[in-house]
Scaffold this active site. Sequence first.
Site, PDB file in Angstrom:
ATOM      1  NE  ARG A 175      27.301  44.966  24.065  1.00 31.64           N
ATOM      2  CZ  ARG A 175      27.236  44.992  22.721  1.00 31.64           C
ATOM      3  NH1 ARG A 175      28.316  44.853  21.988  1.00 31.64           N
ATOM      4  NH2 ARG A 175      26.083  45.158  22.129  1.00 31.64           N
ATOM      5  CE1 TYR A 188      37.348  35.474  45.713  1.00 33.94           C
ATOM      6  CE2 TYR A 188      36.691  34.966  43.467  1.00 33.94           C
ATOM      7  CZ  TYR A 188      36.422  35.541  44.691  1.00 33.94           C
ATOM      8  OH  TYR A 188      35.227  36.169  44.894  1.00 33.94           O
ATOM      9  CG  ASP A 241      43.708  36.986  40.903  1.00 36.44           C
ATOM     10  OD1 ASP A 241      43.887  38.137  41.330  1.00 36.44           O
ATOM     11  OD2 ASP A 241      42.684  36.316  41.159  1.00 36.44           O
ATOM     12  CE  LYS A 281      37.338  41.274  46.104  1.00 34.70           C
ATOM     13  NZ  LYS A 281      37.918  40.028  45.603  1.00 34.70           N
TER      14      LYS A 281
HETATM   15  C1  LIG Z   1      37.538  38.988  44.725  1.00 29.08           C
HETATM   16  C2  LIG Z   1      38.547  38.236  43.954  1.00 29.08           C
HETATM   17  C3  LIG Z   1      38.278  37.802  42.645  1.00 29.08           C
HETATM   18  C4  LIG Z   1      36.938  38.025  41.974  1.00 29.08           C
HETATM   19  O1  LIG Z   1      36.682  39.367  41.745  1.00 29.08           O
HETATM   20  P1  LIG Z   1      35.191  40.002  41.745  1.00 29.08           P
HETATM   21  O2  LIG Z   1      35.477  41.443  41.525  1.00 29.08           O
HETATM   22  O3  LIG Z   1      34.598  39.684  43.081  1.00 29.08           O
HETATM   23  O4  LIG Z   1      34.451  39.360  40.647  1.00 29.08           O
HETATM   24  C5  LIG Z   1      39.286  37.129  41.976  1.00 29.08           C
HETATM   25  N1  LIG Z   1      40.477  36.874  42.558  1.00 29.08           N
HETATM   26  C6  LIG Z   1      40.757  37.260  43.810  1.00 29.08           C
HETATM   27  C7  LIG Z   1      42.095  36.956  44.394  1.00 29.08           C
HETATM   28  C8  LIG Z   1      39.800  37.954  44.557  1.00 29.08           C
HETATM   29  O5  LIG Z   1      40.090  38.324  45.804  1.00 29.08           O
END
Ligand SMILES: *Cc1c(COP(=O)(O)O)cnc(C)c1O
Length: 379
Positions: free
Chosen positions: A46, A98, A170, A195
């Site tokens: 962990r 998001y 982000d 992504k």
């Molecule tokens: C997909 C996404 C998230 C969340 O990420 P997960 O891996 O799905 O938990 C946060 N911010 C943006 C801009 C995203 O596209």
Amino acid sequence: MKFATKAIHAGQEPDPSTGAVMTPIYQTSTYWQKSPGDHQGYEYSRGTNPTRKALENCLASLENAKFALAFSSGMSATEAVIKLMKPGDEVITGNDLYGGSFRMFTRIFAHYGIVFHFVDLSTPQNVNKYINSNTKLIWLETPTNPTMQIVDIMGVSAIAKANNIMLAVDNTFASPYLQNPINLGADIVMHSVTKYLGGHSDVVMGALMLNDEVLYKQLWFIYNACGATPGPMDSFLVLRGIKTLHLRMKAHCENGREVARYLKTHPAIDKVYWPGFSDHPNHSIAKKQMRDFGGMISFTLKDADLQKTFNVASKFKVFTLAESLGGVESLVNHPVTMTHASIPKESREAVGVVDNLLRLSVGVEDIEDLLNDLDQALK
Ligand SMILES: *Cc1c(COP(=O)(O)O)cnc(C)c1O
């Protein structure tokens, strides 16, 4: 080292016990201790795992950061940052966020007494009227999802620094290939690794990258204490995915440019959102802070209601109708009913997330096939 070399090598060395060139999948939860406390740096997975550690070192390097922490999703990475807050603390964030971040801020953390302000960040000075002595964090996204607004990271960071407020970015939509927020003044970079970093639509993962050691220790404490850490197999898949990040991003940008231009003159289309257009409101900032403009494009259909928009969305053959983005395959998404369904109608319509909006994640297929697919779907 430059970007491509880091993507392939950073954090990774031949395995000392066998010489294996690729970092092994250390599929173990625990580690042998010679006598209590006498171990080789690993106690329990962990907290630390060698496959994850190699990935974290690679991730840190890609964002020109000293430290990285990998989480089991983008949301859990975001959650760890918000867990630095105490009741009464205030967070300023974008109004075109998001959907999952909006949902977590308003429906989980608001109940813990943390106050969130959703502000149009396309002009950095807009944050000024929300700053007070309780403001601890600015959380921003650029390009935003799904309307591709651009936020001036350096502009916001100057205001954050002057007021002693932490800035987290982000960076999911840009990927570290296109934009490095720490170099523009951010304290923390967050990625949904799911992504572009993972890149193959086969892993859910998140990450934080940062330079400050005290902050890293606080975040590591949350990471280990709360335990949303990814397993070794997923860490391996992402290490493998990152090796082609630079090649994939070049192809996403090339195809994205072609698709954006095609949509811009298409008679069935009204607005096209893509930061590479010279008439995009913050194009000059995009040019300054990004290396290229990426493969994320949204557009509205002319004179289309929900049903007509659904019909178009269901006609694609090469683009797959699905949530998510950043994989090698092209996707089409209907934000209102899919990724942004958790945002109230008024908030989303105020920022252009309307019934006839579709979002494309342009993949790396042959451009002719993508344009032909758009052609037939938009007929
Ligand atoms: C997909 C996404 C998230 C969340 O990420 P997960 O891996 O799905 O938990 C946060 N911010 C943006 C801009 C995203 O596209």
